[in-house]
Enzyme design. Structure first.
Site, PDB file in Angstrom:
ATOM      1  N   ASN A 142     -41.934  -3.225  -9.545  1.00 59.90           N
ATOM      2  CA  ASN A 142     -42.671  -2.131  -9.617  1.00 59.90           C
ATOM      3  C   ASN A 142     -41.559  -1.176  -9.659  1.00 59.90           C
ATOM      4  O   ASN A 142     -41.277  -0.336 -10.627  1.00 59.90           O
ATOM      5  CB  ASN A 142     -42.366  -2.182  -8.268  1.00 59.90           C
ATOM      6  CG  ASN A 142     -43.283  -0.676  -7.993  1.00 59.90           C
ATOM      7  OD1 ASN A 142     -44.050  -0.208  -8.322  1.00 59.90           O
ATOM      8  ND2 ASN A 142     -42.370   0.534  -6.499  1.00 59.90           N
ATOM      9  N   ASP A 202     -38.784   3.714  -9.907  1.00 63.04           N
ATOM     10  CA  ASP A 202     -40.049   2.929 -10.249  1.00 63.04           C
ATOM     11  C   ASP A 202     -39.634   2.402 -11.766  1.00 63.04           C
ATOM     12  O   ASP A 202     -39.667   3.466 -12.515  1.00 63.04           O
ATOM     13  CB  ASP A 202     -41.180   3.835  -9.646  1.00 63.04           C
ATOM     14  CG  ASP A 202     -41.545   3.578  -8.392  1.00 63.04           C
ATOM     15  OD1 ASP A 202     -40.741   2.859  -7.563  1.00 63.04           O
ATOM     16  OD2 ASP A 202     -42.515   3.711  -8.046  1.00 63.04           O
ATOM     17  N   ASP A 253     -43.662  -8.909  -6.028  1.00 60.69           N
ATOM     18  CA  ASP A 253     -43.790  -7.759  -4.595  1.00 60.69           C
ATOM     19  C   ASP A 253     -43.937  -6.268  -4.899  1.00 60.69           C
ATOM     20  O   ASP A 253     -43.790  -6.282  -6.006  1.00 60.69           O
ATOM     21  CB  ASP A 253     -41.930  -7.592  -4.906  1.00 60.69           C
ATOM     22  CG  ASP A 253     -41.050  -6.346  -3.668  1.00 60.69           C
ATOM     23  OD1 ASP A 253     -41.195  -6.691  -2.356  1.00 60.69           O
ATOM     24  OD2 ASP A 253     -40.655  -5.758  -4.264  1.00 60.69           O
ATOM     25  N   GLU A 276     -47.633  -9.353  -2.465  1.00 57.73           N
ATOM     26  CA  GLU A 276     -47.660  -8.516  -1.565  1.00 57.73           C
ATOM     27  C   GLU A 276     -48.155  -7.498  -1.762  1.00 57.73           C
ATOM     28  O   GLU A 276     -47.833  -6.444  -2.746  1.00 57.73           O
ATOM     29  CB  GLU A 276     -45.850  -8.097  -1.434  1.00 57.73           C
ATOM     30  CG  GLU A 276     -45.589  -7.609   0.068  1.00 57.73           C
ATOM     31  CD  GLU A 276     -44.732  -6.859   0.415  1.00 57.73           C
ATOM     32  OE1 GLU A 276     -44.091  -6.851   1.126  1.00 57.73           O
ATOM     33  OE2 GLU A 276     -44.108  -6.711  -1.024  1.00 57.73           O
TER      34      GLU A 276
END
Length: 542
Positions: free
Chosen positions: A131, A193, A224, A265
């Site tokens: 990310n 990001d 993640d 996740e």
């Protein structure tokens, strides 16, 4: 019908679900994974920071490669929290996706770890942080300092401060330290990001994945923070673009390494949201709703929420493709939350008897404690009562928990009733029986009126296990609903025997009866289920 009417749920049968085209049987459908924070696991060079060589030296604790051994945990997988070169101690602010952080060793140290792990039947998956990068990553530094840089569009920029907040109402646009502009970072200003609307970013991150599979020989990835990959207008999480990116990455991984494993996740507990991440994206996702429900059941003694969450996961997610756990590196540790070993044992028993690949956070198996801030959840492993808990000969990067002299691996190793040996027995039992490791799951309704007992079947072609967990502080008794013979593949099961119980006499009396409505099916009876008790009873053909 005997039942737990207050749930409003029927027993039903598990949904097999859809799997990606051409998918073959994979190692991760039969195993248990052990989460390791390398920094805190074992220090080989005495600098106070755990490293890859230290972990390699401790592999026999996780799995010694001997199926007959009972002195290892029996896990066939380790998940390493980030080991890429990064800015901070935790590693989630990557500055170099292609090399191991020098504090943990070298790239060759990682390759050697994988080779030694494979000798023991252990697969190694690494944390992948897609990310965001760290703010000191050369990509971001070039984008920050040069508006004409080819890396400029690898991140999101705004000339004015947008009114838009982040997904949970936080400030997500951060002032540039160089000029009058702002950049987007959903977690922190030091974690900008990446912009996945840019094809170059997608290509680069697929290159990273390929590198770790082909050059570093990793066996897969833990992804993640996947819900936040692509922002589309006001949709800042779970966007169609995010699903597209995950599909592309998953296709790359399966093409390069068909035997790999990916787990994501995705912390949203909504089944409707979770369903959007199947069938053709990652292999599995952490079952956060079920983890919360399992911990809550152990804490309160009520099985209602646990039963409901298992039923939802079993019915709505593809079989074997959701991963149970209790807590992880972001949450207060199990023993801190529950404060009682009996509750911690029953939570572990329930979690390790579910479908999918379970995950165990390092130290959970010896009852390590820890609460926020995060550093206190990630303290060094407590190996022994030797100086610094046997973790390092130097000064540990973070002090050990206060109970390390009495709560450690050596102290629990020789006690057959220790929490450590309970975990070992559960995992080895799971490994020894396909019904428990990869079989189907059917929840059972019972005549329990206290709401503290949950019961389910795990079954394969030739055997089945009745799993009974009493989360409550009082003894109970159960009679299950009639179990249709068709729910046990092959039928003809008429023998029941104890496979494991905790405490030793957790389940007393009862049996398996070939009778039921219309004379068909089986009725399972347990005369007494001890408080915080667990038992696995094996059903087989005579």
């Amino acid at each position: 019908m005997l039942g737990i009417a207050w749930l409003g749920l029927s027993c039903g049968h598990p949904q097999v679900g859809v799997t990606p085209a051409g998918e073959q049987r994979q190692w991760w459908r039969d195993g248990v994974c052990y989460e390791v924070f390398v920094r805190s696991f074992a220090d080989a060079d005495g600098d106070g920071i755990g490293d890859l060589r230290g972990l390699t030296a401790r592999l026999d604790y996780i799995n010694d490669g001997n199926p007959q051994s009972s002195t290892d945990l029996g896990a066939n997988c380790i998940w390493l929290m980030p080991i890429d070169k990064s800015m901070s101690y935790h590693g989630y602010d990557v500055v170099d996706y292609y090399h191991v952080d020098p504090r943990y060793g070298t790239d060759d140290d990682f390759r050697n770890l994988v080779a030694e792990a494979h000798k023991r039947g252990i697969h190694v998956i690494v944390d992948f942080v897609p990310n965001h990068s760290g703010s000191q990553n050369p990509w971001f530094q070039a984008a920050l300092r040069d508006p004409g840089s080819p890396y400029r569009d690898w991140y999101r920029w705004s000339k004015t401060l947008p009114a838009q907040k982040g997904p949970w109402g936080q400030e997500a646009w951060h002032k540039s330290p160089v000029r009058d502009e702002y950049y987007y970072g959903v977690f922190w200003h030091e974690m900008p990001d990446l912009n996945y609307q840019n094809p170059s970013v997608r290509a680069e991150m697929q290159k990273v994945l390929t590198y770790w599979l082909k050059d570093m020989h990793a066996d897969g990835f833990r992804f993640d923070a996947i819900p936040y990959l692509v922002e589309e207008g006001n949709q800042l999480e779970h966007s169609p673009g995010t699903h597209d990116v995950l599909r592309q990455m998953a296709n790359t991984i399966r093409t390069e390494a068909p035997g790999s494993f990916t787990v994501g996740e995705m912390t949203d507990e909504s089944p409707a949201v979770m369903e959007t991440y199947y069938p053709d994206q990652l292999d599995s996702y952490f079952a956060f709703g079920l983890a919360r429900a399992t911990m809550n059941a152990a804490a309160t003694g009520s099985a209602r929420g646990f039963f409901k969450e298992v039923a939802l996961a079993n019915a709505r997610y593809p079989s074997g493709r959701w991963s149970p756990f209790l807590t992880n590196h972001d949450q207060p540790r199990v023993m801190t939350v529950l404060g009682d070993e009996a509750k911690a044992r029953v939570a572990a028993s329930a979690m390790l008897m579910l479908s999918g690949m379970p995950f165990v956070y390092y130290g959970e198996e010896i009852g390590m404690v820890g609460a926020k801030p995060d550093e206190m959840i990630r303290t060094p492993m407590q190996w022994s009562s030797a100086p610094n808990g046997g973790f390092t000969t130097g000064t540990p990067w973070e002090p050990l928990q206060a109970d390390w002299k009495t709560k450690n691996v050596v102290a629990q190793d020789s006690s057959s009733q220790s929490l450590l040996n309970h975990y070992r027995k559960l995992i080895h039992l799971r490994n020894a029986h396909p019904a428990l490791s990869s079989g189907q799951l059917t929840l059972l309704q019972t005549d329990d009126t206290t709401g503290t007992i949950a019961a389910w079947l795990r079954y394969s072609r030739d055997e089945a296990f009745l799993i009974v967990v009493n989360f409550g502080p009082a003894h109970g008794r159960i009679i299950t609903e009639t179990v249709p013979p068709g729910s046990l593949s092959g039928g003809g099961l008429s023998r029941i025997e104890s496979a494991y119980a905790d405490p030793d006499h957790a389940c007393v009396g009862g049996g398996l009866f070939n009778k039921g409505f219309g004379g068909n099916g089986l009725v399972l009876v347990i005369n007494s289920v001890e408080a915080h008790g667990f038992c696995a009873r094996r059903l087989s053909r005579r």
